[in-house]
Design a protein around this motif. Structure first.
Motif, PDB file in Angstrom:
ATOM      1  N   LYS A  32       0.929  -1.148  -0.054  1.00  0.00           N
ATOM      2  CA  LYS A  32       0.013   0.021  -0.095  1.00  0.00           C
ATOM      3  C   LYS A  32       0.863   1.341  -0.047  1.00  0.00           C
ATOM      4  O   LYS A  32       1.906   1.212   0.675  1.00  0.00           O
ATOM      5  CB  LYS A  32      -1.069   0.033   1.334  1.00  0.00           C
ATOM      6  CG  LYS A  32      -2.157  -1.051   1.224  1.00  0.00           C
ATOM      7  CD  LYS A  32      -2.807  -0.892   2.412  1.00  0.00           C
ATOM      8  CE  LYS A  32      -3.908  -1.882   2.363  1.00  0.00           C
ATOM      9  NZ  LYS A  32      -4.874  -1.806   3.596  1.00  0.00           N
ATOM     10  N   VAL A  33       0.384   2.385  -0.747  1.00  0.00           N
ATOM     11  CA  VAL A  33       1.417   3.568  -0.790  1.00  0.00           C
ATOM     12  C   VAL A  33       1.462   4.052   0.846  1.00  0.00           C
ATOM     13  O   VAL A  33       2.373   4.840   0.876  1.00  0.00           O
ATOM     14  CB  VAL A  33       0.531   4.442  -1.790  1.00  0.00           C
ATOM     15  CG1 VAL A  33       0.526   4.225  -3.238  1.00  0.00           C
ATOM     16  CG2 VAL A  33      -0.773   5.114  -1.169  1.00  0.00           C
ATOM     17  N   SER A  34       0.613   3.556   1.732  1.00  0.00           N
ATOM     18  CA  SER A  34       0.226   4.513   3.034  1.00  0.00           C
ATOM     19  C   SER A  34       1.721   3.629   3.818  1.00  0.00           C
ATOM     20  O   SER A  34       1.828   4.046   4.892  1.00  0.00           O
ATOM     21  CB  SER A  34      -0.776   4.315   3.822  1.00  0.00           C
ATOM     22  OG  SER A  34      -1.265   2.752   3.700  1.00  0.00           O
ATOM     23  N   CYS A  35       2.166   2.522   3.197  1.00  0.00           N
ATOM     24  CA  CYS A  35       3.224   1.881   4.106  1.00  0.00           C
ATOM     25  C   CYS A  35       4.485   2.592   4.251  1.00  0.00           C
ATOM     26  O   CYS A  35       5.534   2.245   4.692  1.00  0.00           O
ATOM     27  CB  CYS A  35       3.544   0.491   3.480  1.00  0.00           C
ATOM     28  SG  CYS A  35       2.345  -0.550   3.740  1.00  0.00           S
ATOM     29  N   GLY A  36       4.643   3.560   3.320  1.00  0.00           N
ATOM     30  CA  GLY A  36       6.148   4.364   3.367  1.00  0.00           C
ATOM     31  C   GLY A  36       5.837   5.759   2.449  1.00  0.00           C
ATOM     32  O   GLY A  36       4.794   6.088   2.314  1.00  0.00           O
ATOM     33  N   HIS A  37       6.903   6.237   2.315  1.00  0.00           N
ATOM     34  CA  HIS A  37       7.042   7.572   1.302  1.00  0.00           C
ATOM     35  C   HIS A  37       8.187   7.333   0.300  1.00  0.00           C
ATOM     36  O   HIS A  37       9.073   6.628   0.500  1.00  0.00           O
ATOM     37  CB  HIS A  37       7.264   8.661   2.113  1.00  0.00           C
ATOM     38  CG  HIS A  37       8.640   8.725   2.682  1.00  0.00           C
ATOM     39  ND1 HIS A  37       8.909   8.246   4.006  1.00  0.00           N
ATOM     40  CD2 HIS A  37       9.864   9.144   2.324  1.00  0.00           C
ATOM     41  CE1 HIS A  37      10.030   8.492   4.412  1.00  0.00           C
ATOM     42  NE2 HIS A  37      10.721   8.819   3.332  1.00  0.00           N
ATOM     43  N   VAL A  38       7.821   8.025  -0.776  1.00  0.00           N
ATOM     44  CA  VAL A  38       8.614   7.868  -1.967  1.00  0.00           C
ATOM     45  C   VAL A  38       9.742   9.080  -1.813  1.00  0.00           C
ATOM     46  O   VAL A  38       9.478  10.142  -1.532  1.00  0.00           O
ATOM     47  CB  VAL A  38       7.987   8.170  -3.445  1.00  0.00           C
ATOM     48  CG1 VAL A  38       8.860   8.196  -4.469  1.00  0.00           C
ATOM     49  CG2 VAL A  38       6.936   7.040  -3.609  1.00  0.00           C
ATOM     50  N   SER A  39      10.994   8.594  -2.077  1.00  0.00           N
ATOM     51  CA  SER A  39      12.203   9.439  -1.849  1.00  0.00           C
ATOM     52  C   SER A  39      12.951   9.365  -3.397  1.00  0.00           C
ATOM     53  O   SER A  39      13.164   8.242  -3.831  1.00  0.00           O
ATOM     54  CB  SER A  39      13.038   9.396  -0.655  1.00  0.00           C
ATOM     55  OG  SER A  39      13.422   8.091  -0.568  1.00  0.00           O
ATOM     56  N   GLY A  40      13.646  10.237  -3.493  1.00  0.00           N
ATOM     57  CA  GLY A  40      14.510  10.117  -4.541  1.00  0.00           C
ATOM     58  C   GLY A  40      14.063  10.483  -5.995  1.00  0.00           C
ATOM     59  O   GLY A  40      14.692  11.029  -7.086  1.00  0.00           O
ATOM     60  N   SER A  41      12.797  10.207  -6.286  1.00  0.00           N
ATOM     61  CA  SER A  41      12.094  10.294  -7.526  1.00  0.00           C
ATOM     62  C   SER A  41      10.607  10.613  -7.211  1.00  0.00           C
ATOM     63  O   SER A  41      10.012   9.822  -6.053  1.00  0.00           O
ATOM     64  CB  SER A  41      12.223   9.299  -8.338  1.00  0.00           C
ATOM     65  OG  SER A  41      11.622   7.926  -7.896  1.00  0.00           O
ATOM     66  N   SER A  42       9.926  11.067  -7.834  1.00  0.00           N
ATOM     67  CA  SER A  42       8.647  11.501  -7.481  1.00  0.00           C
ATOM     68  C   SER A  42       7.649  10.337  -8.121  1.00  0.00           C
ATOM     69  O   SER A  42       7.975   9.759  -9.185  1.00  0.00           O
ATOM     70  CB  SER A  42       8.320  12.837  -8.449  1.00  0.00           C
ATOM     71  OG  SER A  42       6.825  13.166  -8.459  1.00  0.00           O
TER      72      SER A  42
END
Length: 280
Positions: A32-42
């Motif tokens: 799930k996208v809520s499991c973490g956050h995206v870093s380094g690229s959008s």
């Protein structure tokens, strides 16, 4: 506190991401996208998994569709295929199931990290232009027997579309699928088909044979597909699709994989003929 390589989203505005988890089985996992956050690229620039409208399995286990062909019926509808012109009553595919594919789920989990040019070539007229599949000699020999479509480069298509999302090497992907095929063809399901050639089977009979072979309830994970013989209108049993759940490896139990998966409500084609080899 861990970072993982981000491979794809399940749609343009993702609810789930496909990430690479080294050492797990399989290594590619939907989260799930809520499991973490995206870093380094959008996240906005991340590729969507083509056709990825499906959702990750509710069970949390890796899930698959395992597709078995009855080659004589397939060939009634594809008489121009190289492998169909070469049919013989003495060949393996006259009395055994053949391998169509092993397809990681959810539906739409296709073409993982595949070049645009290879995607463009993924149609039967251009399968010969796809990269070759490199296998150990023994695996190649068995695959050529159990997947007659290798004569038309079917294995290249299956790898590009489905195998690239399996999380393992080409050798492991096809070796695992062949291991499952051996269990089907050594079972009462194959015996039922072989002794009924020229006659008819119902979906209930087929599902019952799976219960006998792989335990009560196994048949509830099986769907029957039929094709129409263009020359005479007969309804032929063309394919069985099996729902599987759990990690697949060299010694995986087809019984365990079937019983761990979610039953399907639809048995599919209610009755069809078990076609004999050769054009009728």
């Amino acid at each position: 506190g861990q970072s993982y390589q981000l491979l794809a989203g399940n749609k343009d505005a993702p609810t789930h991401y496909l990430i690479l988890v080294p050492g797990s089985d399989p290594e590619r996992r939907w989260v799930k996208v809520s499991c973490g956050h995206v870093s380094g690229s959008s996240a906005a620039t991340m590729p969507a998994a083509p056709g990825g409208q499906g959702k990750p399995a509710a069970s949390g286990k890796p899930e698959y569709v395992f597709a078995l062909s009855w080659q004589p019926a397939f060939c009634e509808t594809k008489s121009n295929k190289t492998e169909c012109k070469a049919q013989s009553p003495s060949e393996f595919d006259a009395t055994n199931f053949t391998l169509h594919g092993l397809w990681p789920q959810p539906n739409g989990n296709f073409y993982c990290q595949v070049a645009a040019g290879d995607k463009a070539n993924d149609n039967p007229a251009h399968w010969k232009d796809l990269p070759p599949v490199n296998l150990e000699a023994g695996t190649r020999k068995e695959l050529d027997q159990v997947m007659p479509g290798t004569a038309s480069q079917l294995e290249r298509h299956e790898w590009i579309k489905h195998g690239t999302c399996y999380g393992k090497s080409q050798q492991e992907y096809f070796s695992d699928a062949l291991g499952l095929m051996r269990q089907v063809n050594a079972s009462p399901v194959r015996e039922l088909f072989a002794k009924t050639i020229g006659g008819k089977l119902t979906a209930d009979q087929i599902r019952g044979a799976f219960d006998t072979a792989f335990g009560a309830g196994a048949g509830d994970r099986v769907r029957v597909s039929c094709v129409i013989d263009p020359s005479n209108g007969r309804r032929l049993i063309g394919e069985l699709t099996l729902g599987l759940a759990g990690p697949i490896g060299p010694n995986a139990s087809l019984k365990d994989l079937l019983l761990a998966s979610v039953p399907t409500n639809k048995a599919g084609c209610p009755i069809g003929t078990v076609d004999a080899i050769g054009f009728q």
